[in-house]
Scaffold this active site. Structure first.
Site, PDB file in Angstrom:
ATOM      1  N   CYS A 238       0.835  -1.209   0.000  1.00  0.00           N
ATOM      2  CA  CYS A 238       0.000   0.000   0.000  1.00  0.00           C
ATOM      3  C   CYS A 238       0.866   1.253   0.000  1.00  0.00           C
ATOM      4  O   CYS A 238       1.720   1.433   0.882  1.00  0.00           O
ATOM      5  CB  CYS A 238      -0.921   0.005   1.215  1.00  0.00           C
ATOM      6  SG  CYS A 238      -1.885   1.521   1.387  1.00  0.00           S
TER       7      CYS A 238
ATOM      8  N   CYS B 252       0.397   3.656   3.356  1.00  0.00           N
ATOM      9  CA  CYS B 252       0.877   3.272   4.678  1.00  0.00           C
ATOM     10  C   CYS B 252       2.190   3.988   4.977  1.00  0.00           C
ATOM     11  O   CYS B 252       2.873   4.462   4.065  1.00  0.00           O
ATOM     12  CB  CYS B 252       1.079   1.761   4.741  1.00  0.00           C
ATOM     13  SG  CYS B 252      -0.470   0.815   4.840  1.00  0.00           S
TER      14      CYS B 252
ATOM     15  N   HIS C 105      -3.918   0.784   8.163  1.00  0.00           N
ATOM     16  CA  HIS C 105      -4.404   0.348   6.854  1.00  0.00           C
ATOM     17  C   HIS C 105      -5.804  -0.247   6.918  1.00  0.00           C
ATOM     18  O   HIS C 105      -6.615  -0.049   5.995  1.00  0.00           O
ATOM     19  CB  HIS C 105      -3.430  -0.676   6.266  1.00  0.00           C
ATOM     20  CG  HIS C 105      -3.823  -1.173   4.906  1.00  0.00           C
ATOM     21  ND1 HIS C 105      -3.546  -0.482   3.741  1.00  0.00           N
ATOM     22  CD2 HIS C 105      -4.518  -2.290   4.529  1.00  0.00           C
ATOM     23  CE1 HIS C 105      -4.033  -1.148   2.701  1.00  0.00           C
ATOM     24  NE2 HIS C 105      -4.615  -2.238   3.145  1.00  0.00           N
TER      25      HIS C 105
ATOM     26  N   ASN D 177     -14.196   8.376  -1.598  1.00  0.00           N
ATOM     27  CA  ASN D 177     -14.756   7.211  -2.279  1.00  0.00           C
ATOM     28  C   ASN D 177     -14.372   5.988  -1.462  1.00  0.00           C
ATOM     29  O   ASN D 177     -13.196   5.804  -1.139  1.00  0.00           O
ATOM     30  CB  ASN D 177     -14.190   7.059  -3.691  1.00  0.00           C
ATOM     31  CG  ASN D 177     -14.526   8.221  -4.582  1.00  0.00           C
ATOM     32  OD1 ASN D 177     -15.538   8.891  -4.388  1.00  0.00           O
ATOM     33  ND2 ASN D 177     -13.688   8.476  -5.558  1.00  0.00           N
TER      34      ASN D 177
ATOM     35  N   HIS E 275      -6.627   1.712   1.645  1.00  0.00           N
ATOM     36  CA  HIS E 275      -6.244   2.482   2.832  1.00  0.00           C
ATOM     37  C   HIS E 275      -7.245   3.627   3.022  1.00  0.00           C
ATOM     38  O   HIS E 275      -7.610   4.305   2.060  1.00  0.00           O
ATOM     39  CB  HIS E 275      -4.838   3.041   2.640  1.00  0.00           C
ATOM     40  CG  HIS E 275      -4.234   3.579   3.896  1.00  0.00           C
ATOM     41  ND1 HIS E 275      -3.234   2.928   4.582  1.00  0.00           N
ATOM     42  CD2 HIS E 275      -4.488   4.715   4.604  1.00  0.00           C
ATOM     43  CE1 HIS E 275      -2.895   3.645   5.644  1.00  0.00           C
ATOM     44  NE2 HIS E 275      -3.649   4.738   5.671  1.00  0.00           N
TER      45      HIS E 275
ATOM     46  N   HIS F   6      -8.798   6.873   3.074  1.00  0.00           N
ATOM     47  CA  HIS F   6      -8.332   8.170   2.592  1.00  0.00           C
ATOM     48  C   HIS F   6      -9.453   8.879   1.851  1.00  0.00           C
ATOM     49  O   HIS F   6     -10.429   8.277   1.432  1.00  0.00           O
ATOM     50  CB  HIS F   6      -7.129   8.009   1.658  1.00  0.00           C
ATOM     51  CG  HIS F   6      -7.467   7.413   0.322  1.00  0.00           C
ATOM     52  ND1 HIS F   6      -7.772   6.081   0.139  1.00  0.00           N
ATOM     53  CD2 HIS F   6      -7.575   7.977  -0.920  1.00  0.00           C
ATOM     54  CE1 HIS F   6      -8.041   5.846  -1.136  1.00  0.00           C
ATOM     55  NE2 HIS F   6      -7.928   6.989  -1.797  1.00  0.00           N
TER      56      HIS F   6
ATOM     57  N   GLN G 201      -9.993  12.692  -0.779  1.00  0.00           N
ATOM     58  CA  GLN G 201      -9.286  13.519  -1.752  1.00  0.00           C
ATOM     59  C   GLN G 201      -9.821  14.948  -1.709  1.00  0.00           C
ATOM     60  O   GLN G 201     -10.948  15.190  -1.255  1.00  0.00           O
ATOM     61  CB  GLN G 201      -9.435  12.956  -3.163  1.00  0.00           C
ATOM     62  CG  GLN G 201      -8.860  11.550  -3.324  1.00  0.00           C
ATOM     63  CD  GLN G 201      -8.983  11.038  -4.748  1.00  0.00           C
ATOM     64  OE1 GLN G 201      -8.356  11.575  -5.655  1.00  0.00           O
ATOM     65  NE2 GLN G 201      -9.780   9.997  -4.940  1.00  0.00           N
TER      66      GLN G 201
END
Length: 332
Positions: free
Chosen positions: A71, A74, A116, A156, A167, A169, A171
């Site tokens: 990933c 991470c 993660h 998303n 992971h 997250h 945007q």
């Protein structure tokens, strides 16, 4: 909140956000040999709809569903450098290596946690509040850049949505134009209309969670099988305009909503969480969070039909009142 700015090996900016005084200094250096940054997207104009389209062919080569051990979000470890050089972090933000926009636009990745296997729903209120503060910080800073017209924060979640990294997250996109959805809302959703809708929903059967400063409800005309709007009671244009107490309550209400969504089918729900904020310098727009999912039943997804994809006329197979009742009954 402490903010630390650094640079990645190819010149992209990375920002670390830490709450409290016990976080170590962020001094790790990215020593990867990275290729030059892509030029970015080309904006093309659709004269039939009056809309701008981003063409970003370089994104075809972006990272796609790597194994957990590979990933890129991470923390870095010996022999395994990632996009985040530090060995641990609270919240990290960096310029996207595969941006969908070119200057004067900007695309950033917001890592909610260095864990993660976590999700936004599993964060505690303090970390959720930190993430909200980070989104407010990015909205204010990016919105002040020359040429940026609108800042859009979103998450998303789930492969069904098209996520390519698991992971946790979100945007942030800084658009050099006002997006079509926002332009439509500016023309229709006046402050008076939004206030009237909120008052009607708060008095109706579709409220999911209600607080002193926020109400989460399923809209009467929900387009998606699962759709929740989280709206402030005070007329504010964007995240930076929220007062500290409003941010505190938002963290609690938002976590409550996300946990109810995951309890709906006893499994992580795929969703898009979209922050609707006022474009730069525009008045008469009210902040709103929209969370929606294509999951219409256990093991079943909603796909856009010809009328929806071709004409934008949505048809919902799920009664919004039923969705609200099920979410109220779901254990957060």
């Amino acid at each position: 909140m402490r903010r630390t700015s650094a640079r990645l090996a190819d010149g992209r900016e990375i920002l670390y956000f830490d709450a409290g005084d016990d976080a170590p200094p962020r001094v790790a250096v990215d020593r990867r040999a990275l290729p030059p940054r892509p030029v970015g997207a080309e904006l093309r104009h659709d004269p039939l709809l009056g809309e701008d389209i981003a063409v970003a062919a370089h994104r075809q080569s972006r990272t796609f569903l790597p194994a957990a051990g590979d990933c890129p979000l991470c923390p870095s470890r010996p022999g395994r450098p990632t996009e985040v050089p530090e060995a641990a972090y609270q919240v990290a933000v960096f310029e996207n290596r595969f941006p969908a926009l070119a200057a004067p636009g900007r695309c950033e990745v917001v890592c909610f946690t260095d864990e993660h296997d976590a999700s936004f729903a599993t964060l505690g209120p303090e970390r959720a509040r930190l993430v909200l503060d980070v989104l407010a910080d990015r909205t204010a800073e990016l919105g002040a850049l020359d040429g940026v017209r609108q800042v859009y924060c979103f998450e998303n979640r789930g492969e069904e949505i098209g996520v390519t990294l698991h992971h946790p997250h979100g945007q942030v996109y800084a658009f050099p134009f006002v997006t079509p959805r926002t332009a439509r809302m500016l023309a229709v959703a006046t402050p008076e209309v939004v206030a009237a809708v909120l008052a009607a929903e708060r008095a109706g059967p579709r409220v999911v969670v209600a607080g002193d400063a926020w109400t989460a409800y399923v809209p009467e005309a929900a387009r998606w099988p699962v759709e929740v709007h989280v709206v402030p009671h005070r007329d504010v244009p964007d995240l930076p305009s929220l007062r500290p107490r409003e941010r505190d309550e938002l963290a609690v209400v938002y976590l409550d909503v996300l946990r109810r969504l995951d309890a709906l089918y006893a499994a992580p729900l795929p969703y898009v969480a979209a922050w609707h904020q006022a474009p730069a310098g525009v008045r008469g727009f009210r902040l709103r969070l929209q969370v929606f999912s294509p999951r219409r039943a256990a093991g079943r997804l909603k796909y856009l039909a010809g009328t929806e994809a071709g004409m934008g006329v949505f048809s919902n197979d799920v009664l919004p009142e039923d969705t609200a009742a099920r979410l109220r009954a779901a254990a957060p």
